[in-house]
Design a protein around this motif. Structure first.
Motif, PDB file in Angstrom:
ATOM      1  N   GLY A 130      28.118  28.208  50.277  1.00  0.00           N
ATOM      2  CA  GLY A 130      29.010  29.045  49.489  1.00  0.00           C
ATOM      3  C   GLY A 130      30.221  28.274  48.990  1.00  0.00           C
ATOM      4  O   GLY A 130      30.665  28.455  47.847  1.00  0.00           O
ATOM      5  N   ALA A 131      30.767  27.406  49.835  1.00  0.00           N
ATOM      6  CA  ALA A 131      31.926  26.601  49.444  1.00  0.00           C
ATOM      7  C   ALA A 131      31.546  25.604  48.360  1.00  0.00           C
ATOM      8  O   ALA A 131      32.310  25.367  47.406  1.00  0.00           O
ATOM      9  N   ARG A 132      30.366  25.001  48.493  1.00  0.00           N
ATOM     10  CA  ARG A 132      29.922  24.048  47.478  1.00  0.00           C
ATOM     11  C   ARG A 132      29.735  24.737  46.125  1.00  0.00           C
ATOM     12  O   ARG A 132      30.090  24.191  45.071  1.00  0.00           O
ATOM     13  N   ARG A 133      29.163  25.940  46.150  1.00  0.00           N
ATOM     14  CA  ARG A 133      28.964  26.651  44.902  1.00  0.00           C
ATOM     15  C   ARG A 133      30.297  27.049  44.285  1.00  0.00           C
ATOM     16  O   ARG A 133      30.481  26.939  43.059  1.00  0.00           O
ATOM     17  N   LEU A 134      31.243  27.473  45.104  1.00  0.00           N
ATOM     18  CA  LEU A 134      32.555  27.836  44.589  1.00  0.00           C
ATOM     19  C   LEU A 134      33.241  26.624  43.961  1.00  0.00           C
ATOM     20  O   LEU A 134      33.859  26.731  42.888  1.00  0.00           O
ATOM     21  N   ARG A 135      33.131  25.465  44.579  1.00  0.00           N
ATOM     22  CA  ARG A 135      33.721  24.248  44.013  1.00  0.00           C
ATOM     23  C   ARG A 135      33.100  23.944  42.641  1.00  0.00           C
ATOM     24  O   ARG A 135      33.795  23.552  41.698  1.00  0.00           O
ATOM     25  N   GLU A 242      37.088  34.114  58.261  1.00  0.00           N
ATOM     26  CA  GLU A 242      38.141  33.662  57.361  1.00  0.00           C
ATOM     27  C   GLU A 242      37.738  33.957  55.912  1.00  0.00           C
ATOM     28  O   GLU A 242      36.553  34.011  55.585  1.00  0.00           O
ATOM     29  N   ARG A 243      38.736  34.135  55.063  1.00  0.00           N
ATOM     30  CA  ARG A 243      38.470  34.609  53.703  1.00  0.00           C
ATOM     31  C   ARG A 243      39.331  33.852  52.686  1.00  0.00           C
ATOM     32  O   ARG A 243      40.534  33.700  52.876  1.00  0.00           O
ATOM     33  N   ILE A 244      38.690  33.381  51.646  1.00  0.00           N
ATOM     34  CA  ILE A 244      39.382  32.777  50.508  1.00  0.00           C
ATOM     35  C   ILE A 244      39.078  33.621  49.278  1.00  0.00           C
ATOM     36  O   ILE A 244      37.915  33.938  49.009  1.00  0.00           O
ATOM     37  N   GLU A 245      40.121  34.016  48.556  1.00  0.00           N
ATOM     38  CA  GLU A 245      39.940  34.764  47.311  1.00  0.00           C
ATOM     39  C   GLU A 245      40.631  34.019  46.189  1.00  0.00           C
ATOM     40  O   GLU A 245      41.804  33.659  46.297  1.00  0.00           O
ATOM     41  N   ILE A 246      39.892  33.772  45.116  1.00  0.00           N
ATOM     42  CA  ILE A 246      40.429  33.079  43.947  1.00  0.00           C
ATOM     43  C   ILE A 246      40.258  33.994  42.746  1.00  0.00           C
ATOM     44  O   ILE A 246      39.135  34.368  42.388  1.00  0.00           O
ATOM     45  N   VAL A 247      41.374  34.373  42.140  1.00  0.00           N
ATOM     46  CA  VAL A 247      41.382  35.248  40.975  1.00  0.00           C
ATOM     47  C   VAL A 247      41.546  34.383  39.728  1.00  0.00           C
ATOM     48  O   VAL A 247      42.542  33.658  39.588  1.00  0.00           O
ATOM     49  N   GLY A 248      40.571  34.442  38.852  1.00  0.00           N
ATOM     50  CA  GLY A 248      40.625  33.676  37.619  1.00  0.00           C
ATOM     51  C   GLY A 248      40.699  34.570  36.405  1.00  0.00           C
ATOM     52  O   GLY A 248      40.550  35.792  36.501  1.00  0.00           O
ATOM     53  N   THR A 249      40.902  33.988  35.244  1.00  0.00           N
ATOM     54  CA  THR A 249      41.008  34.762  34.016  1.00  0.00           C
ATOM     55  C   THR A 249      39.647  35.229  33.509  1.00  0.00           C
ATOM     56  O   THR A 249      39.581  36.064  32.594  1.00  0.00           O
ATOM     57  N   ARG A 250      38.561  34.727  34.118  1.00  0.00           N
ATOM     58  CA  ARG A 250      37.219  35.165  33.725  1.00  0.00           C
ATOM     59  C   ARG A 250      36.447  35.820  34.868  1.00  0.00           C
ATOM     60  O   ARG A 250      35.338  36.305  34.663  1.00  0.00           O
ATOM     61  N   GLY A 251      37.002  35.793  36.071  1.00  0.00           N
ATOM     62  CA  GLY A 251      36.299  36.381  37.198  1.00  0.00           C
ATOM     63  C   GLY A 251      37.026  36.124  38.490  1.00  0.00           C
ATOM     64  O   GLY A 251      38.023  35.389  38.542  1.00  0.00           O
ATOM     65  N   THR A 252      36.529  36.751  39.558  1.00  0.00           N
ATOM     66  CA  THR A 252      37.121  36.629  40.883  1.00  0.00           C
ATOM     67  C   THR A 252      36.044  36.195  41.874  1.00  0.00           C
ATOM     68  O   THR A 252      34.930  36.724  41.863  1.00  0.00           O
ATOM     69  N   ALA A 253      36.398  35.240  42.726  1.00  0.00           N
ATOM     70  CA  ALA A 253      35.477  34.745  43.757  1.00  0.00           C
ATOM     71  C   ALA A 253      36.047  35.060  45.122  1.00  0.00           C
ATOM     72  O   ALA A 253      37.245  34.854  45.368  1.00  0.00           O
ATOM     73  N   ARG A 254      35.183  35.554  46.015  1.00  0.00           N
ATOM     74  CA  ARG A 254      35.581  35.861  47.379  1.00  0.00           C
ATOM     75  C   ARG A 254      34.625  35.144  48.325  1.00  0.00           C
ATOM     76  O   ARG A 254      33.417  35.399  48.294  1.00  0.00           O
ATOM     77  N   LEU A 255      35.183  34.267  49.151  1.00  0.00           N
ATOM     78  CA  LEU A 255      34.396  33.509  50.123  1.00  0.00           C
ATOM     79  C   LEU A 255      34.799  33.986  51.508  1.00  0.00           C
ATOM     80  O   LEU A 255      35.893  33.695  51.979  1.00  0.00           O
ATOM     81  N   ALA A 256      33.931  34.759  52.166  1.00  0.00           N
ATOM     82  CA  ALA A 256      34.203  35.306  53.499  1.00  0.00           C
ATOM     83  C   ALA A 256      33.296  34.599  54.490  1.00  0.00           C
ATOM     84  O   ALA A 256      32.074  34.809  54.479  1.00  0.00           O
ATOM     85  N   GLY A 257      33.875  33.741  55.344  1.00  0.00           N
ATOM     86  CA  GLY A 257      33.031  32.887  56.160  1.00  0.00           C
ATOM     87  C   GLY A 257      32.237  31.991  55.225  1.00  0.00           C
ATOM     88  O   GLY A 257      32.797  31.281  54.400  1.00  0.00           O
ATOM     89  N   GLY A 258      30.917  32.060  55.317  1.00  0.00           N
ATOM     90  CA  GLY A 258      30.088  31.270  54.417  1.00  0.00           C
ATOM     91  C   GLY A 258      29.535  32.054  53.247  1.00  0.00           C
ATOM     92  O   GLY A 258      28.813  31.503  52.412  1.00  0.00           O
ATOM     93  N   ALA A 259      29.837  33.351  53.148  1.00  0.00           N
ATOM     94  CA  ALA A 259      29.260  34.213  52.120  1.00  0.00           C
ATOM     95  C   ALA A 259      30.151  34.237  50.881  1.00  0.00           C
ATOM     96  O   ALA A 259      31.339  34.559  50.970  1.00  0.00           O
ATOM     97  N   LEU A 260      29.582  33.915  49.740  1.00  0.00           N
ATOM     98  CA  LEU A 260      30.326  33.887  48.490  1.00  0.00           C
ATOM     99  C   LEU A 260      29.886  35.041  47.601  1.00  0.00           C
ATOM    100  O   LEU A 260      28.685  35.253  47.386  1.00  0.00           O
ATOM    101  N   GLU A 261      30.863  35.783  47.081  1.00  0.00           N
ATOM    102  CA  GLU A 261      30.601  36.820  46.084  1.00  0.00           C
ATOM    103  C   GLU A 261      31.484  36.554  44.874  1.00  0.00           C
ATOM    104  O   GLU A 261      32.688  36.367  45.015  1.00  0.00           O
ATOM    105  N   VAL A 262      30.872  36.526  43.708  1.00  0.00           N
ATOM    106  CA  VAL A 262      31.599  36.258  42.475  1.00  0.00           C
ATOM    107  C   VAL A 262      31.360  37.410  41.510  1.00  0.00           C
ATOM    108  O   VAL A 262      30.209  37.821  41.296  1.00  0.00           O
ATOM    109  N   SER A 263      32.442  37.938  40.948  1.00  0.00           N
ATOM    110  CA  SER A 263      32.364  39.013  39.961  1.00  0.00           C
ATOM    111  C   SER A 263      33.015  38.531  38.668  1.00  0.00           C
ATOM    112  O   SER A 263      34.216  38.234  38.641  1.00  0.00           O
TER     113      SER A 263
END
Length: 333
Positions: A130-135, A242-263
């Motif tokens: 999930g982290a690799r995909r988010l990068r 643990e949770r990382i949330e990145i809000v972008g101008t085209r979408g939002t990514a939420r990485l909770a543990g190893g699970a990535l959700e992108v909207s």
């Protein structure tokens, strides 16, 4: 492909995911020595893993078949052990944190550079799928410009954890929740979005009987100038990923543990499933070893290819400096 000879120093709890990883990588890595101070711990380790054990570090370092050493001692021993490894011509992979302080970490990094050896640090969250995909999404600017981002580490540790000798002390661990638990998530966060400034911070011992902090929070300025934050604690029973949330101008990514959700704003979604638990609760080793295995494989490739590992000493030092800036802003010594 010829196998790379390695030694392991330290057989505490942190050795378990490394040992499982080294079993998986036995076609690429030959573990020639596992070194520990306690014969009893070494015997218990040898009951589980098929590696030769010894109390003689000098013998391991004098072995010409050993190209690299994985150092899994408490943080305060990293510098001394690593310098001995460099003097013997060995590359080094050390457990996080790099050392008790950034100043000692700088000496460790300088020692590797002076010896012309590779130095890697075990900050394995960067290797989760999930982290690799988010990068990759950030590199492709798929989320657009980062508008804000935050990292939260709502973990739990019972008092019995801190009652173990040295746990949560400056002398043994170098710090509390930031340096010992949250460092993984904060390192990943920093490597993804950068941190240019710590604008405000607070750190406290809120629940546990311990020398260092079990709670810390900070307002940040990200690498591109956007606002960000960090919050970490070991008081959030029963502990959540643990949770990382990145809000972008085209979408939002939420990485909770190893699970990535992108909207994405256009209605598309993307998900990467978690590979397992994260050690967020009282069972501190309750997580899969996949990311450890990938990090060790990258380190072996770096040694063989004459390049720096993905998580180099310099990279880990930048994260440790950030943690110290948070604590300094919070008024901690």
């Amino acid at each position: 492909m010829s196998r790379i000879g390695m030694a392991v120093v330290g057989v505490g709890p942190a050795a378990q995911p490394h040992a499982r990883s080294l079993v998986d990588l036995s076609d690429r890595i030959e573990v020639r020595h596992v070194v520990g101070r306690s014969p009893e711990r070494l015997r218990a380790f040898a009951d589980w893993f098929p590696f030769p054990v010894t109390t003689d570090l000098d013998a391991a370092l004098s072995d010409p078949g050993v190209a690299a050493v994985i150092v899994l001692t408490p943080p305060g021993a990293h510098l001394d052990v690593a310098l001995r490894c460099f003097a013997a011509g060995k590359h080094v992979l050390v457990e996080k944190p790099l050392e008790l302080s950034a100043a000692r970490g700088e000496r460790l990094v300088a020692g590797a550079r002076a010896a012309g050896r590779r130095l890697g640090v075990v900050l394995q969250h960067r290797f989760r799928p999930g982290a690799r995909r988010l990068r990759a999404l950030l590199a492709e600017e798929a989320l657009g410009r980062v508008a804000s981002a935050g990292v939260t580490v709502p973990w739990w540790r019972p008092q019995s954890y801190y009652d173990e000798p040295g746990r949560g002390t400056m002398a043994r661990d170098g710090g509390g929740v930031l340096l010992t638990q949250a460092i993984h998530a904060i390192d990943l966060f920093r490597s993804l979005v950068g941190v240019s400034e710590v604008r405000a911070a607070e750190a406290a011992t809120t629940l546990h009987r311990m020398e260092t902090e079990d709670y810390a929070a900070a307002l940040l300025r990200l690498g591109n100038g956007a606002p960000g934050f960090v919050m970490a604690t070991t008081t959030a029973y029963p502990g959540e990923p643990e949770r990382i949330e990145i809000v972008g101008t085209r979408g939002t990514a939420r990485l909770a543990g190893g699970a990535l959700e992108v909207s994405f704003h256009d209605g598309r979604t993307e998900r990467v499933e978690a590979e397992g638990r994260t050690g967020a609760g009282a069972a501190i080793m309750d997580f899969p070893h996949d990311a450890h295995r990938d990090l060790i494989a990258d380190f072996a490739d770096a040694v063989a290819g004459g390049r720096d590992p993905l998580v180099s000493g310099e990279e880990a030092l930048e994260t440790q400096r950030l943690l110290e800036r948070i604590l300094a802003r919070a008024g901690q010594p």
